[in-house]
Design a protein around this motif. Structure first.
Motif, PDB file in Angstrom:
ATOM      1  N   ILE A  63     -23.325   6.384   2.637  1.00  0.00           N
ATOM      2  CA  ILE A  63     -23.278   5.127   2.757  1.00  0.00           C
ATOM      3  C   ILE A  63     -23.423   4.477   4.041  1.00  0.00           C
ATOM      4  O   ILE A  63     -22.591   3.826   4.573  1.00  0.00           O
ATOM      5  N   GLY A 110     -10.909  10.123   5.701  1.00  0.00           N
ATOM      6  CA  GLY A 110     -11.502  10.511   4.154  1.00  0.00           C
ATOM      7  C   GLY A 110     -10.726  11.458   3.637  1.00  0.00           C
ATOM      8  O   GLY A 110      -9.776  11.910   3.898  1.00  0.00           O
ATOM      9  N   GLU A 149     -17.372  11.269   8.504  1.00  0.00           N
ATOM     10  CA  GLU A 149     -16.489  12.314   7.467  1.00  0.00           C
ATOM     11  C   GLU A 149     -17.204  13.589   7.410  1.00  0.00           C
ATOM     12  O   GLU A 149     -18.511  13.436   7.215  1.00  0.00           O
ATOM     13  N   HIS A 165      -8.648  -0.238   2.774  1.00  0.00           N
ATOM     14  CA  HIS A 165      -9.950   0.413   2.613  1.00  0.00           C
ATOM     15  C   HIS A 165     -10.507  -0.696   1.545  1.00  0.00           C
ATOM     16  O   HIS A 165      -9.723  -1.086   0.551  1.00  0.00           O
ATOM     17  N   GLU A 211      -5.804   7.611   2.312  1.00  0.00           N
ATOM     18  CA  GLU A 211      -5.544   6.929   0.848  1.00  0.00           C
ATOM     19  C   GLU A 211      -4.484   8.018   0.047  1.00  0.00           C
ATOM     20  O   GLU A 211      -4.934   8.362  -0.922  1.00  0.00           O
ATOM     21  N   ALA A 245     -17.680   2.217   6.979  1.00  0.00           N
ATOM     22  CA  ALA A 245     -17.655   3.740   6.471  1.00  0.00           C
ATOM     23  C   ALA A 245     -18.833   3.856   5.638  1.00  0.00           C
ATOM     24  O   ALA A 245     -19.142   2.962   4.592  1.00  0.00           O
ATOM     25  N   GLN A 246     -19.725   4.896   5.890  1.00  0.00           N
ATOM     26  CA  GLN A 246     -19.728   5.618   7.027  1.00  0.00           C
ATOM     27  C   GLN A 246     -20.658   5.467   8.101  1.00  0.00           C
ATOM     28  O   GLN A 246     -21.457   4.311   7.866  1.00  0.00           O
ATOM     29  N   TRP A 275     -20.723  -0.151  -1.510  1.00  0.00           N
ATOM     30  CA  TRP A 275     -20.987   1.331  -1.872  1.00  0.00           C
ATOM     31  C   TRP A 275     -21.147   1.031  -3.508  1.00  0.00           C
ATOM     32  O   TRP A 275     -20.320   0.325  -4.015  1.00  0.00           O
TER      33      TRP A 275
HETATM   34  O1  AHR Z   1     -15.921   6.994   2.494  1.00  0.00           O
HETATM   35  C1  AHR Z   1     -15.978   7.696   1.261  1.00  0.00           C
HETATM   36  C2  AHR Z   1     -14.589   7.935   0.491  1.00  0.00           C
HETATM   37  O2  AHR Z   1     -14.017   6.806   0.328  1.00  0.00           O
HETATM   38  C3  AHR Z   1     -13.444   8.578   1.574  1.00  0.00           C
HETATM   39  O3  AHR Z   1     -13.363   9.825   1.913  1.00  0.00           O
HETATM   40  C4  AHR Z   1     -12.171   7.885   1.161  1.00  0.00           C
HETATM   41  O4  AHR Z   1     -11.474   7.744   2.032  1.00  0.00           O
HETATM   42  C5  AHR Z   1     -12.821   6.737   0.247  1.00  0.00           C
HETATM   43  O5  AHR Z   1     -11.957   6.965  -0.883  1.00  0.00           O
END
Ligand code: AHR
Length: 504
Positions: free
Chosen positions: A354, A71, A27, A242, A173, A348-349, A296
């Motif tokens: 992260i 993202g 992202e 997600h 999202e 991610a990512q 995260w």
């Molecule tokens: O990966 C970080 C963020 O987490 C992304 O931008 C978003 O899609 C999610 O909430």
């Protein structure tokens, strides 16, 4: 000693292992692009600014797909800003991360990078501040051979051949109030359906992902998927999920059981997709794209509204511990267990944000602890995922209720005969004995048994100063006598046991 039993049989298959389960995500956020995959002038970078050390680690990690450019970022992004002569590209405010976007890196640079990294691109379109027309324009620019305004613009920009991008996400999202251009399920469902229909007219070969919930705790989880799929079911190939997991306070027991939460989330989305199929009297089994997942420490993030307008700031550069690697490995096991419905997954990512890879301006990139379970699973989960019923004790957790003390997933490669067992021992007070009946296979021998956790300091990390402090460690004494696997799984550990036909 705690003992867990299982039986494996090559006839009991869940599904083939789709390489797309080993995707990741880049992202325009923090230092994932700028200072991550791309850093002109760095001693490790090529003349285009691609960091070769990051590329090397990406290839070794076994990444198959990369989702891009967001993202949350994508929901305010004008893709046209990132193409054409770099000197003419505008600097913009990125509202999602309150950052300055220079647009030095855009679609064509990304596509060059994917070739170097040997990954498939997965592109997201902006359905926050933009809509159907801009999505079709981008698709025409990317995939149409030539002879039209946007395809010729690409050629004018020096890219003669179409990029032929197959995977497209319809926004990001859109259920989240934090999302630029957040929508209700009705609003998004209609927009996604019409955008998907129109994009398929531009290029019928594409595969489309509709936005599911941002996490299983969203108040709209379930009803969001149901409404969105009422509108989009016939036009999309996947619904997204997600999820980010973290330890809350001292509750290690729940954190170690995070994969149970992931299992339930997936099962809930599968049930909802099948409910919509039943209502529509459709035989279509809609697959899932788990296109953001990871650990995260989100509760420590102050939130995007508290950031200053900076260029490539250090955002959510979490450092992962050995315990994180153990839990992370179990999340990969959950994804494998659902290989019949989860067709795509993106860690991610990829770097810094992260990420399993960390990069700094003054030194070579290095692998975080979570890098290893991913790399080992991507390399050795080959062939078909087998159905495993494990008999083991459970323990009670605040977040997930009963959680199995030992979790097992296995794959079998009919070509090579290799059986790979992934196992987690969640018990904190000692090793567990794992016994697996292998009667249905020929004679198998142990090629390797490696683990993370156990006697390693669970808080230990890899860092700039000690980039190789943590790596997987071998476990001795694992046997297959009498066609029965017997292994000791160290306390709080993630394990990979590779069995190969005797004599090969
Ligand atoms: O990966 C970080 C963020 O987490 C992304 O931008 C978003 O899609 C999610 O909430």
């Amino acid at each position: 000693m705690l003992t867990a039993h299982a039986t494996l049989d090559p006839a009991f298959r869940i599904a083939p292992v789709d390489r797309r389960l080993f995707g990741s995500f880049v992202e325009h956020m923090g230092r994932c692009v700028y200072g991550g995959i791309y850093e002109p002038g760095h001693p490790e970078s090529d003349p285009d600014g691609n960091r070769l050390d990051v590329l090397e680690l990406t290839r070794e990690l076994g990444i198959s797909v990369i989702r891009y450019p967001g993202g949350n970022f994508v929901s305010g992004y004008r893709w046209e800003d990132g193409v054409g002569p770099v000197s003419e590209r505008p600097r913009r405010l990125d509202q999602a991360w309150r950052s300055i976007e220079t647009n030095e890196f855009g679609l064509n640079e990304f596509m060059t990078w994917t070739k170097l990294a040997r990954v498939e691109p997965m592109m997201a379109v902006n359905l926050g501040t933009r809509g159907l027309q801009e999505a079709c324009d981008l698709l025409e620019y990317a995939n149409h051979p030539g002879g039209t305004y946007f395809s010729d613009l690409r050629r004018k920009h020096g890219v003669e051949q179409p990029h032929d991008i197959r995977l497209w996400c319809l926004g990001n999202e859109m259920d989240g109030p934090w999302q630029t251009g957040h929508k209700s399920a009705e609003e998004y469902g209609r927009l996604a359906a019409e955008t998907g229909k129109a994009m398929r007219q531009v290029d019928p070969s594409i595969e489309l992902v509709a936005c599911g919930s941002s996490n299983a705790l969203m108040p709209t989880f379930g009803s969001w998927e149901s409404t969105v799929l009422d509108h989009t079911f016939d036009y999309v190939d996947y619904i997204s999920l997600h999820a980010y997991y973290e330890q809350h306070g001292e509750d290690r027991a729940s954190f170690l059981g995070a994969a149970v939460g992931m299992d339930r989330f997936i099962d809930g989305v599968v049930a909802t997709a099948d409910h919509v199929a039943a209502k529509k009297k459709s035989r279509k089994k809609l697959n899932l794209s788990f296109d953001e997942w990871n650990l995260w420490q989100e509760s420590r993030f102050a939130g995007h509204t508290n950031l200053d307008w900076e260029q490539a700031p250090r955002l959510i550069e979490d450092t992962y511990t050995v315990q994180d690697a153990v839990v992370f490995g179990s999340l990969l096991m959950s994804l494998l267990r659902h290989a019949d419905r989860v067709a795509i997954a993106c860690l991610a990512q990829l770097v810094n944000v992260i990420g399993p890879i960390r990069a700094e301006p003054d030194r070579p990139a290095w692998a975080q602890t979570i890098y290893f379970p991913f790399a080992l699973t991507a390399r050795h989960a080959v062939g078909e995922v087998l159905r495993v019923e494990t008999t083991t004790g459970v323990y009670d957790t605040a977040e997930h209720g009963d959680v199995p003390l030992v979790d097992v997933v296995a794959t079998h490669d009919p070509d090579s005969g290799q059986v790979t067992v992934f196992a987690m021992n969640r018990a904190i007070d000692g090793p567990a004995r794992l016994e697996i009946d292998l009667r249905a296979f020929g004679d198998l021998v142990v090629a390797e048994h490696v683990h993370l956790g156990g006697a390693q300091d669970l808080d230990a990390v890899n860092s700039a100063e000690a980039p190789r402090a943590i790596a997987p460690v071998g476990v001795e004494g694992t046997t297959t006598e009498g066609r029965k696997l017997a292994a000791a799984l160290p306390a709080v550990s993630w394990n990979m046991i590779r069995l190969v036909p005797a004599g090969r």
